[in-house]
Design a protein around this motif. Sequence first.
Motif, PDB file in Angstrom:
ATOM      1  N   VAL A  11       0.843  -1.209   0.000  1.00  0.00           N
ATOM      2  CA  VAL A  11       0.000   0.000   0.000  1.00  0.00           C
ATOM      3  C   VAL A  11       0.868   1.246   0.000  1.00  0.00           C
ATOM      4  O   VAL A  11       0.587   2.226  -0.703  1.00  0.00           O
ATOM      5  N   HIS A  12       1.954   1.225   0.749  1.00  0.00           N
ATOM      6  CA  HIS A  12       2.864   2.368   0.832  1.00  0.00           C
ATOM      7  C   HIS A  12       3.469   2.698  -0.533  1.00  0.00           C
ATOM      8  O   HIS A  12       3.504   3.862  -0.942  1.00  0.00           O
ATOM      9  N   VAL A  13       3.911   1.674  -1.243  1.00  0.00           N
ATOM     10  CA  VAL A  13       4.517   1.896  -2.561  1.00  0.00           C
ATOM     11  C   VAL A  13       3.475   2.393  -3.560  1.00  0.00           C
ATOM     12  O   VAL A  13       3.737   3.314  -4.353  1.00  0.00           O
ATOM     13  N   VAL A  14       2.276   1.805  -3.541  1.00  0.00           N
ATOM     14  CA  VAL A  14       1.217   2.230  -4.472  1.00  0.00           C
ATOM     15  C   VAL A  14       0.825   3.682  -4.202  1.00  0.00           C
ATOM     16  O   VAL A  14       0.652   4.484  -5.131  1.00  0.00           O
ATOM     17  N   ILE A  15       0.701   4.040  -2.930  1.00  0.00           N
ATOM     18  CA  ILE A  15       0.344   5.417  -2.567  1.00  0.00           C
ATOM     19  C   ILE A  15       1.450   6.383  -2.993  1.00  0.00           C
ATOM     20  O   ILE A  15       1.169   7.490  -3.469  1.00  0.00           O
ATOM     21  N   ALA A  16       2.709   5.976  -2.840  1.00  0.00           N
ATOM     22  CA  ALA A  16       3.815   6.843  -3.242  1.00  0.00           C
ATOM     23  C   ALA A  16       3.775   7.120  -4.739  1.00  0.00           C
ATOM     24  O   ALA A  16       3.938   8.267  -5.179  1.00  0.00           O
ATOM     25  N   THR A  59      -4.985  14.438  -3.288  1.00  0.00           N
ATOM     26  CA  THR A  59      -3.595  14.520  -2.860  1.00  0.00           C
ATOM     27  C   THR A  59      -3.510  14.561  -1.342  1.00  0.00           C
ATOM     28  O   THR A  59      -2.660  13.905  -0.734  1.00  0.00           O
ATOM     29  N   THR A  60      -4.397  15.309  -0.709  1.00  0.00           N
ATOM     30  CA  THR A  60      -4.409  15.394   0.750  1.00  0.00           C
ATOM     31  C   THR A  60      -4.720  14.044   1.372  1.00  0.00           C
ATOM     32  O   THR A  60      -4.048  13.623   2.325  1.00  0.00           O
ATOM     33  N   VAL A  65      -2.721   8.994   4.085  1.00  0.00           N
ATOM     34  CA  VAL A  65      -2.532   7.535   4.079  1.00  0.00           C
ATOM     35  C   VAL A  65      -1.042   7.197   3.996  1.00  0.00           C
ATOM     36  O   VAL A  65      -0.556   6.270   4.654  1.00  0.00           O
ATOM     37  N   PHE A  66      -0.283   7.978   3.219  1.00  0.00           N
ATOM     38  CA  PHE A  66       1.164   7.762   3.102  1.00  0.00           C
ATOM     39  C   PHE A  66       1.850   7.943   4.457  1.00  0.00           C
ATOM     40  O   PHE A  66       2.717   7.151   4.842  1.00  0.00           O
ATOM     41  N   PHE A  67       1.471   8.982   5.204  1.00  0.00           N
ATOM     42  CA  PHE A  67       2.067   9.210   6.516  1.00  0.00           C
ATOM     43  C   PHE A  67       1.685   8.102   7.499  1.00  0.00           C
ATOM     44  O   PHE A  67       2.508   7.682   8.316  1.00  0.00           O
ATOM     45  N   THR A  69       0.980   4.946   6.724  1.00  0.00           N
ATOM     46  CA  THR A  69       1.744   3.747   6.376  1.00  0.00           C
ATOM     47  C   THR A  69       3.214   3.905   6.750  1.00  0.00           C
ATOM     48  O   THR A  69       3.850   2.936   7.174  1.00  0.00           O
ATOM     49  N   SER A  70       3.755   5.114   6.621  1.00  0.00           N
ATOM     50  CA  SER A  70       5.137   5.349   7.036  1.00  0.00           C
ATOM     51  C   SER A  70       5.296   5.116   8.525  1.00  0.00           C
ATOM     52  O   SER A  70       6.251   4.471   8.981  1.00  0.00           O
ATOM     53  N   PHE A  71       4.361   5.624   9.307  1.00  0.00           N
ATOM     54  CA  PHE A  71       4.400   5.435  10.751  1.00  0.00           C
ATOM     55  C   PHE A  71       4.243   3.953  11.107  1.00  0.00           C
ATOM     56  O   PHE A  71       4.933   3.438  11.994  1.00  0.00           O
ATOM     57  N   SER A  72       3.362   3.263  10.404  1.00  0.00           N
ATOM     58  CA  SER A  72       3.161   1.829  10.659  1.00  0.00           C
ATOM     59  C   SER A  72       4.422   1.032  10.354  1.00  0.00           C
ATOM     60  O   SER A  72       4.788   0.120  11.112  1.00  0.00           O
ATOM     61  N   LEU A  73       5.104   1.369   9.270  1.00  0.00           N
ATOM     62  CA  LEU A  73       6.346   0.671   8.938  1.00  0.00           C
ATOM     63  C   LEU A  73       7.427   0.947   9.977  1.00  0.00           C
ATOM     64  O   LEU A  73       8.243   0.064  10.287  1.00  0.00           O
TER      65      LEU A  73
END
Length: 124
Positions: A11-16, A59-60, A65-67, A69-73
């Motif tokens: 999900v993180h890569v797709v969102i990026a 975009t918002t 969601v990107f933040f 997933t970053s925190f989850s990783l």
Amino acid sequence: MDWMETLVVVVHVVIAVALVGLVLIQQGKGADAGAAFGGGASQTVFGSQGSGSFLTRMTTMLAIVFFVTSFSLAVFAKQRAEVAGEAGIPVVEESRQAPVQNAADGEAGISETGSGESDLPELE
């Protein structure tokens, strides 16, 4: 890798990738001059207001969601580091050892009072 961690990475890569695409699609503030060359607002898919508000909201949401997933990783990485620390991986610790006296010290003319002694072996 855990299935949950794998899902978050995907999900993180797709969102990026989606964020990069959305940012590249959006028009900048100075894009009004480009509208003179056939980019009228009445011909847009998103209505007469243009795509600004829709793309900005998307975009918002994707950035949020990107933040997340970053925190989850980061949490997954911390848990993995704690598990590795508890798994019995040896840790190197410094130990203080008494200096070993060499029989050749007396022959080399070094006093045994401790001045001038070195832990390095002497070259002959």
